[in-house]
Structure formats: structure tokens, C-alpha cells
Write a protein that holds these residues in place. Structure first.
Motif, PDB file in Angstrom:
ATOM      1  N   THR A  44       0.830  -1.198   0.000  1.00 40.35           N
ATOM      2  CA  THR A  44       0.000   0.000   0.000  1.00 40.35           C
ATOM      3  C   THR A  44       0.869   1.254   0.000  1.00 40.35           C
ATOM      4  O   THR A  44       0.595   2.219  -0.719  1.00 40.35           O
ATOM      5  N   VAL A  45       1.927   1.218   0.803  1.00 40.87           N
ATOM      6  CA  VAL A  45       2.855   2.354   0.817  1.00 40.87           C
ATOM      7  C   VAL A  45       3.474   2.538  -0.569  1.00 40.87           C
ATOM      8  O   VAL A  45       3.674   3.668  -1.034  1.00 40.87           O
ATOM      9  N   MET A  46       3.760   1.407  -1.240  1.00 44.33           N
ATOM     10  CA  MET A  46       4.299   1.468  -2.593  1.00 44.33           C
ATOM     11  C   MET A  46       3.329   2.194  -3.514  1.00 44.33           C
ATOM     12  O   MET A  46       3.699   3.115  -4.245  1.00 44.33           O
ATOM     13  N   PHE A  47       2.052   1.780  -3.486  1.00 44.07           N
ATOM     14  CA  PHE A  47       1.054   2.428  -4.321  1.00 44.07           C
ATOM     15  C   PHE A  47       0.890   3.895  -3.913  1.00 44.07           C
ATOM     16  O   PHE A  47       0.659   4.767  -4.749  1.00 44.07           O
ATOM     17  N   PHE A  48       0.996   4.122  -2.602  1.00 44.76           N
ATOM     18  CA  PHE A  48       0.890   5.481  -2.068  1.00 44.76           C
ATOM     19  C   PHE A  48       1.985   6.366  -2.659  1.00 44.76           C
ATOM     20  O   PHE A  48       1.726   7.470  -3.157  1.00 44.76           O
ATOM     21  N   ILE A  49       3.214   5.859  -2.629  1.00 38.08           N
ATOM     22  CA  ILE A  49       4.346   6.629  -3.160  1.00 38.08           C
ATOM     23  C   ILE A  49       4.241   6.763  -4.667  1.00 38.08           C
ATOM     24  O   ILE A  49       4.506   7.834  -5.238  1.00 38.08           O
ATOM     25  N   ASP A  50       3.842   5.675  -5.336  1.00 35.27           N
ATOM     26  CA  ASP A  50       3.635   5.731  -6.787  1.00 35.27           C
ATOM     27  C   ASP A  50       2.631   6.828  -7.139  1.00 35.27           C
ATOM     28  O   ASP A  50       2.847   7.636  -8.045  1.00 35.27           O
ATOM     29  N   ALA A  51       1.495   6.792  -6.423  1.00 36.73           N
ATOM     30  CA  ALA A  51       0.444   7.771  -6.696  1.00 36.73           C
ATOM     31  C   ALA A  51       0.935   9.190  -6.426  1.00 36.73           C
ATOM     32  O   ALA A  51       0.596  10.130  -7.147  1.00 36.73           O
ATOM     33  N   SER A  52       1.759   9.335  -5.379  1.00 35.23           N
ATOM     34  CA  SER A  52       2.311  10.642  -5.060  1.00 35.23           C
ATOM     35  C   SER A  52       3.239  11.121  -6.162  1.00 35.23           C
ATOM     36  O   SER A  52       3.210  12.291  -6.566  1.00 35.23           O
ATOM     37  N   MET A  53       4.090  10.212  -6.664  1.00 31.57           N
ATOM     38  CA  MET A  53       5.006  10.570  -7.752  1.00 31.57           C
ATOM     39  C   MET A  53       4.236  11.020  -8.985  1.00 31.57           C
ATOM     40  O   MET A  53       4.535  12.043  -9.605  1.00 31.57           O
ATOM     41  N   VAL A  54       3.233  10.227  -9.351  1.00 36.27           N
ATOM     42  CA  VAL A  54       2.429  10.573 -10.518  1.00 36.27           C
ATOM     43  C   VAL A  54       1.575  11.814 -10.235  1.00 36.27           C
ATOM     44  O   VAL A  54       1.417  12.688 -11.095  1.00 36.27           O
ATOM     45  N   GLY A  55       1.032  11.895  -9.003  1.00 34.64           N
ATOM     46  CA  GLY A  55       0.183  13.021  -8.642  1.00 34.64           C
ATOM     47  C   GLY A  55       0.897  14.353  -8.774  1.00 34.64           C
ATOM     48  O   GLY A  55       0.288  15.355  -9.143  1.00 34.64           O
ATOM     49  N   HIS A  56       2.199  14.357  -8.504  1.00 34.05           N
ATOM     50  CA  HIS A  56       2.955  15.597  -8.614  1.00 34.05           C
ATOM     51  C   HIS A  56       3.283  15.951 -10.056  1.00 34.05           C
ATOM     52  O   HIS A  56       3.861  17.010 -10.318  1.00 34.05           O
ATOM     53  N   LEU A  57       2.921  15.053 -10.994  1.00 31.79           N
ATOM     54  CA  LEU A  57       3.006  15.398 -12.411  1.00 31.79           C
ATOM     55  C   LEU A  57       1.786  16.197 -12.857  1.00 31.79           C
ATOM     56  O   LEU A  57       1.774  16.752 -13.952  1.00 31.79           O
ATOM     57  N   GLY A  58       0.729  16.196 -12.005  1.00 33.56           N
ATOM     58  CA  GLY A  58      -0.474  16.952 -12.325  1.00 33.56           C
ATOM     59  C   GLY A  58      -1.723  16.103 -12.300  1.00 33.56           C
ATOM     60  O   GLY A  58      -1.673  14.874 -12.271  1.00 33.56           O
TER      61      GLY A  58
END
Length: 453
Positions: A44-58
Motif C-alpha cells: 500500500t505504501v508502494m502504491f501510495f508513493i507511486d500515486a504521489s510521484m504521478v500526482g505531482h506530475l499533475g
């Protein structure tokens, strides 16, 4: 004496038909659950970080992945159903002290699941250019959504083999190795995603490539620990046929087909849910996707306990110890409800802070936090549904629970979501979700109470 030895000895008690005290049963449930919970949380933390990385792309990048995410879950569910069709047989064989049969099923599962994975991947790649438009996505996110889905599905064989080998190890009672490797996969995923998303500037495609590479390495390691190092299931020096036989395949279909149908229709329901959310706009799609990622922090511990329940119920059932089977079922379910209730309280309190980790967009944070606080009230019964399902799988009881889940999802969640979305927007969709999860949990508890001792 180490905790691992205690777990091994207590698992041997099941196969040998020895009596176990309540304390011993609880210790065994906890000792098997903890590694799996840690792995689930790390995922879940992995998906959390993934989503954060992508989320900061916009918002567009988050919406692109969010649009096809539910279809990816559908395919993952089909892979899981195929794996469990064989691994439950292995758990029953181990419980009956028939290790040769367990290894026979293991060999055949590798061939069957490989064929299954290749077939599903071929279909997924064929539909990938059209999927974003079928789901109601706009032109501005369709290209990235197609690219992400195609790359992710191209790695489907890695996902299938990692899941199969991990499931086999867990059903043998070895939770520590697959859990440790899943944690390692999460670390690799974050590192690879950082490399491909930011350093190589590949954006959404980089997220899919990073995840696929992490799955490949984990699948290879998991295969090694199962085939070479497993105490009960290793195949090194034990020749045997890999050719599928009718009895094994038919049993796998009886166990796995209802689950596959359930995953397919439940996944389709998630896709329909996406169709309901898509017209609400890019902000709603992104908030929906990111809030689901946050919510998984709550329910992943439940899935960890459910995996332990599947192992313990499966081996007890195979050993013919029906009273012990019922005891493990009740205790696991109670533990799951307790843990997820606590997680629900934390999610309610810290919803805005959790959303802010994933995106800097204020509108997405506000809308996602509102949805999470609605969902928090459903977590206790969601836990009941998750762990009870693990219990039913361990007993090989998959058809009726699948029907119950489908009736609940299609008859309650989607109907209410379609009605409430027009008036209340995304919070209406999440209100429908909370009502349905509570209803499903109550149904599963009622079925569990009728479990024969």
C-alpha cells in the motif's frame, strides 16, 4: 525457541490432529498474519508513493492512471483466482500429510497459470488502444491511459508467477519469505519509478515500467524460494510430470472459476463505477483514484489476516479437523474487525493529511478527504467481508460467497451510486460504497455463523 519454530510446530499440530489451546491458536493466527500484514501495508505504501510521484506530475496524469486502474484490478483478480484454484488444493494436501500430491498440484499449476497469463495478456493488449474511450475518458488523458495500461498488462506474466509462487508458499505455512520479498518489491518499485518517472523523464509510462521490473525480479526470487528452498514443496531432486491432469484441473476450476467470475464481474462493476465517476470531471476522477489508494492503508491489514485464515482453515480442513477449522475462522474474523476498526478511526482523523501527501491540488485534497471520512464508517464490516472470504476460500467454499458479493456489488453499490452521483457528486458514490460494504460484511458474517463444526 524462535517464533518461526513455534509456528512450524503449531502447524504440525494441525496435521497431526493434536489439541490446541486458545492461546496457541491466537498466537498462530497472529504469527502468520503479521508478515502478511507488513507485506500488504508495504504494498500500500508502494502504491501510495507511486500515486504521489504521478500526482505531482499533475491532475491529468493521476486521472489517466485512475481511469484504467479498475480494469487492471479486474485482470489482477483473474490471475489471483487461477492461483488460488491450485494453492487451496496444496493447502488441503499438506493438511492431510500428502506432500507428494501437493508437489504434483504445484507442478501442474505452473503450466496452467502460465497459459492463463499469456491468454489474458494478449486480450488486454488488444483492447488497450480503445479502453480509455470505452471508459468515458477525454482525449487529453487517453494517450497516457492507453500507454500505462498496455505496459502494465505486458508485465502480466510476472504478476501471475509472483502471485502463484507466493500463494503456494503461504498455503504451506511460510508467510515470512513471500512477505519479505513483497516488501523488497515495494522498495524496488519506488526506486525504479523514481528512475523512470523523474531521472529518465518518462512520466506515466515510467510508472508502469518501474512496477513491471520490480515484479519481474520478485517473481524470480519467489520461484527460487519455492522450487529450491521450500521445506515442504521444493522440487529440486524430486522429478515429476508437469503435464496437467483432469482431476487437478477440474478441482482448480471448481475452486477458481467462481472466484474468477466474481473478480470479473466485481471488476466490471468497478469499471462501471469509473463510468459513473468519469462525467464528474478530471478533479473527481483524480480524487476518486487517490482516495482509493489512501483507503487501502485501512483494508490491507484485513487482507493480511485473510491470507493467514486461508492457510489455517485450508490445512485444518484438509486434516479433517472441523472444530479447529471453525475456531480459526471465528478468531481470524474477530481480529480482522478489530484491526480495521482502529484503522478506520485513524483514516477519519487524518484524511486531509493523507490526501495532501499524494497531491498538492487543494480541490482534490478536499474532495478526497470528504470521501474517506464517509468510507471510514464501513471499515469494520469491510473487514468482516475480507476475512470471511479468506475463510471460505480455505474451505474451498467459493461459489455462494461469490454470488453474494456480486448481488451486493451490482444490486446495492452501483444502483445507489448511479442515483446519488447525480445529486451529491463523488461523495454520493462513496456513500453508496460504504453502504454496500456494510451490507456485504453482514451477509458474510451470517454465512460464517452457519459454518459447520
Amino acid at each position: 525457541m524462535t517464533g518461526q519454530m513455534n509456528s512450524k510446530e503449531l502447524l504440525a499440530h494441525i496435521r497431526e490432529g493434536r489439541e490446541m489451546t486458545t492461546k496457541e491458536k491466537l498466537r498462530l493466527i497472529v504469527s502468520l498474519s503479521i508478515p502478511s500484514i507488513l507485506a500488504q501495508i508495504s504494498a500500500t505504501v508502494m502504491f501510495f508513493i507511486d500515486a504521489s510521484m504521478v500526482g505531482h506530475l499533475g491532475a491529468k496524469a493521476s486521472a489517466a492512471i485512475g481511469l484504467v486502474e479498475t480494469t487492471g484490478w479486474l485482470l489482477g483478480g483473474l490471475a489471483s483466482a487461477a492461483n488460488l484454484g491450485f494453492s487451496v488444493q496444496v493447502a488441503h494436501a499438506i493438511g492431510a500429510n500428502d506432500f507428494e500430491r501437493a508437489r504434483t498440484v504445484l507442478r501442474q499449476s505452473m503450466v496452467c497459470c502460465l497459459i492463463w497469463a499469456l491468454s489474458v495478456t494478449a486480450i488486454a493488449l488488444t483492447i488497450s488502444p480503445f479502453l480509455p474511450y470505452w471508459l468515458g475518458g477525454s482525449e487529453e488523458i487517453a494517450h497516457d491511459a492507453t500507454l500505462y495500461f498496455a505496459i502494465f498488462c505486458g508485465c502480466g506474466i510476472f504478476f501471475q508467477m509472483e502471485g502463484l509462487t507466493g500463494s503456494m508458499l503461504k498455503c504451506s505455512g511460510n508467510m515470512k519469505v513471500p512477505s519479505a520479498l513483497n516488501i523488497l518489491m515495494c522498495v524496488m518499485d519506488v526506486l525504479f519509478n523514481y528512475l523512470f518517472i523523474y531521472i529518465l523523464d518518462m512520466g506515466v509510462a515510467g510508472a508502469a515500467i518501474g512496477t513491471g521490473l520490480a515484479m519481474l525480479i520478485t517473481a524470480v526470487l519467489m520461484f527460487y524460494f519455492l522450487v529450491v528452498r521450500s521445506d515442504l514443496l521444493h522440487l529440486k531432486g524430486r522429478p515429476g510430470s508437469f503435464r496437467p491432469t483432469k482431476p487437478v484441473v477440474v478441482t482448480a476450476v471448481k475452486i477458481g472459476a467462481p472466484m474468477g467470475l466474481q473478480h470479473m464481474l466485481m471488476g466490471s462493476a468497478q469499471v462501471v463505477s469509473t463510468l459513473i465517476v468519469a462525467p464528474l470531471g478530471t478533479i473527481a476522477i483524480a480524487a476518486h483514484s487517490l482516495a482509493i489508494t489512501v483507503e487501502s492503508l485501512c483494508y490491507m491489514p484485513g487482507y493480511g489476516i485473510a491470507e493467514a485464515a486461508t492457510t489455517l482453515v485450508g490445512q485444518s480442513f484438509g486434516a479433517g479437523q472441523r472444530k479447529l477449522t471453525r475456531s480459526f475462522a471465528y478468531m481470524s474474523t474477530g481480529l480482522g474487525i478489530g484491526v480495521m476498526t482502529l484503522m478506520g478511526v485513524l483514516m477519519f482523523v487524518f484524511a486531509p493529511e493523507l490526501m495532501s501527501v499524494l497531491t498538492p491540488v487543494g480541490d482534490i485534497i478536499s474532495l478526497g478527504a470528504e470521501c474517506l471520512r464517509i468510507e471510514a464508517f464501513a471499515e469494520p464490516m469491510f473487514a468482516a467481508a475480507i476475512v470471511c472470504n479468506g475463510v471460505f476460500i480455505g474451505a474451498g467454499d467459493t461459489l455462494k460467497p461469490a454470488i453474494m458479493s456480486l448481488l451486493s456489488m451490482w444490486g446495492v453499490r452501483l444502483t445507489l451510486a448511479a442515483l446519488l452521483a447525480t445529486t451529491y457528486g463523488l461523495p454520493g458514490v462513496w456513500t453508496a460504497m460504504a453502504i454496500e460494504l456494510t451490507f456485504r460484511g453482514l451477509m458474510f458474517l451470517a454465512r460464517l455463523s452457519r459454518m459447520k463444526s
